[in-house]
Enzyme design. Sequence first.
Site, short mmCIF file in Angstrom:
data_model
loop_
_atom_site.label_atom_id
_atom_site.label_comp_id
_atom_site.label_asym_id
_atom_site.label_seq_id
_atom_site.Cartn_x
_atom_site.Cartn_y
_atom_site.Cartn_z
N LEU A 125 0.26 -1.49 -0.13
CA LEU A 125 0.13 0.28 -0.16
C LEU A 125 1.18 1.22 0.12
O LEU A 125 2.01 1.16 0.16
CB LEU A 125 -0.93 0.03 1.05
N PRO A 126 0.02 2.41 -1.02
CA PRO A 126 0.86 3.65 -0.44
C PRO A 126 1.92 4.39 0.47
O PRO A 126 2.41 4.63 0.72
CB PRO A 126 -0.05 4.50 -1.31
N THR A 157 6.18 0.48 1.74
CA THR A 157 6.98 1.44 3.33
C THR A 157 6.40 2.04 3.55
O THR A 157 5.53 3.28 3.41
CB THR A 157 7.78 2.28 1.82
N LYS A 204 13.91 -0.23 5.33
CA LYS A 204 13.62 0.16 3.44
C LYS A 204 14.09 1.67 3.65
O LYS A 204 14.55 2.52 2.60
CB LYS A 204 12.35 -0.43 3.56
N LYS A 206 7.98 10.91 0.29
CA LYS A 206 7.33 10.15 1.23
C LYS A 206 8.32 9.64 1.84
O LYS A 206 8.37 9.83 3.00
CB LYS A 206 6.30 9.60 0.53
#
Length: 349
Positions: free
Chosen positions: A103-104, A136, A221, A296
């Site tokens: 997911l975003p 992430t 990550k 982001k």
Amino acid sequence: MTMAMCRARALVSFSKCKPTLLSPLFHFSPIRRFSSSQFESVGFIGLGNMGSRMVHNLIKAGYKVAVHDINCNVLKKFSDMGVSTKETPFEVAEASDVVITMLPSSSHVFDVFTGPNGLLQGGNLLRPWLLIDSSTIDPQTSRKLSVTVSKCILKEKKDHRVNPVMLDAPVSGGVLAAEAGTLAFMVGGSEEAYLAAKPLLLSMGKNTIYCGKAGNGSAAKICNNLAMAVSMLGVSEALALGQSLGICASTLTRVFNSSSARCWSSDSYNPVPGVMEAAPSSRNYDGGFASKLMVKDLNLAAASAIDVGRKCPLTSQALEIYTELCQDGHEARDFSCVFRHYYSGMDEF
């Protein structure tokens, strides 16, 4: 390829691995293994550029997959392919032994897990024994959700396990690696769950790295993407300066890749158009890893640095540059377009 053939190949590959002092996960230990039969039904939530390709590889590997996404058009494409589609995350959970989310953002993950019709809608009772989040997000959210999941109770015991488990397993490699099945997974959480999930992860990637406790996969990550962002800026700045000094980008790239400046941004993802045919820079910076996603991830890194009281000046500088890039209308372009816009001063492309 049948499920049995996939598992046999994985077992043969595993048997060839030689334990070393640097690979403690391959030593004999009293860790309990789970039955591979518990992976036959896989749920997948999030069918964007990455998730959709990961699902295709799961299907190729012989897994029975149920999917969900808020995009009805994407769901229809999978339904037309004969893939089971579900209207809510909760329905995916009810049909699956393992659920993977891609997911975003942190808020999307939190909502899919705990929101209305979320994976945990059933309260303390949960069917899947393993939840894997490949998004992430910040390590804090991963750790909070891991605790929440561990407090649930399985509807049916799995190998004497009473409580479900969560792994944070973000990926590196981008869309091309997701399509080719060559992703690298950075995994945080229970070691026994990691070992059990490894064959499943390797059906979508070629490398898995166990990073330790819950949240460590997410931490790895954002640190990886921070280093990637900074190295891209360094390579772009050096290539722009080199061209101004009279050396062409392809020649300077050969110098970098034969010298100490060699890195992923120079030898695999060069930001100068025409130097590497397969790189987004040679496709007008279309596709690849969107600049808004880099912003982001840099925000996640900056917030994490504040949480632990760590000064990270390059993080702040990189975030400022990529934020400016997005504000100038390039948020959907690959992040390597920073070369053309920021360092070459070309707004039109």
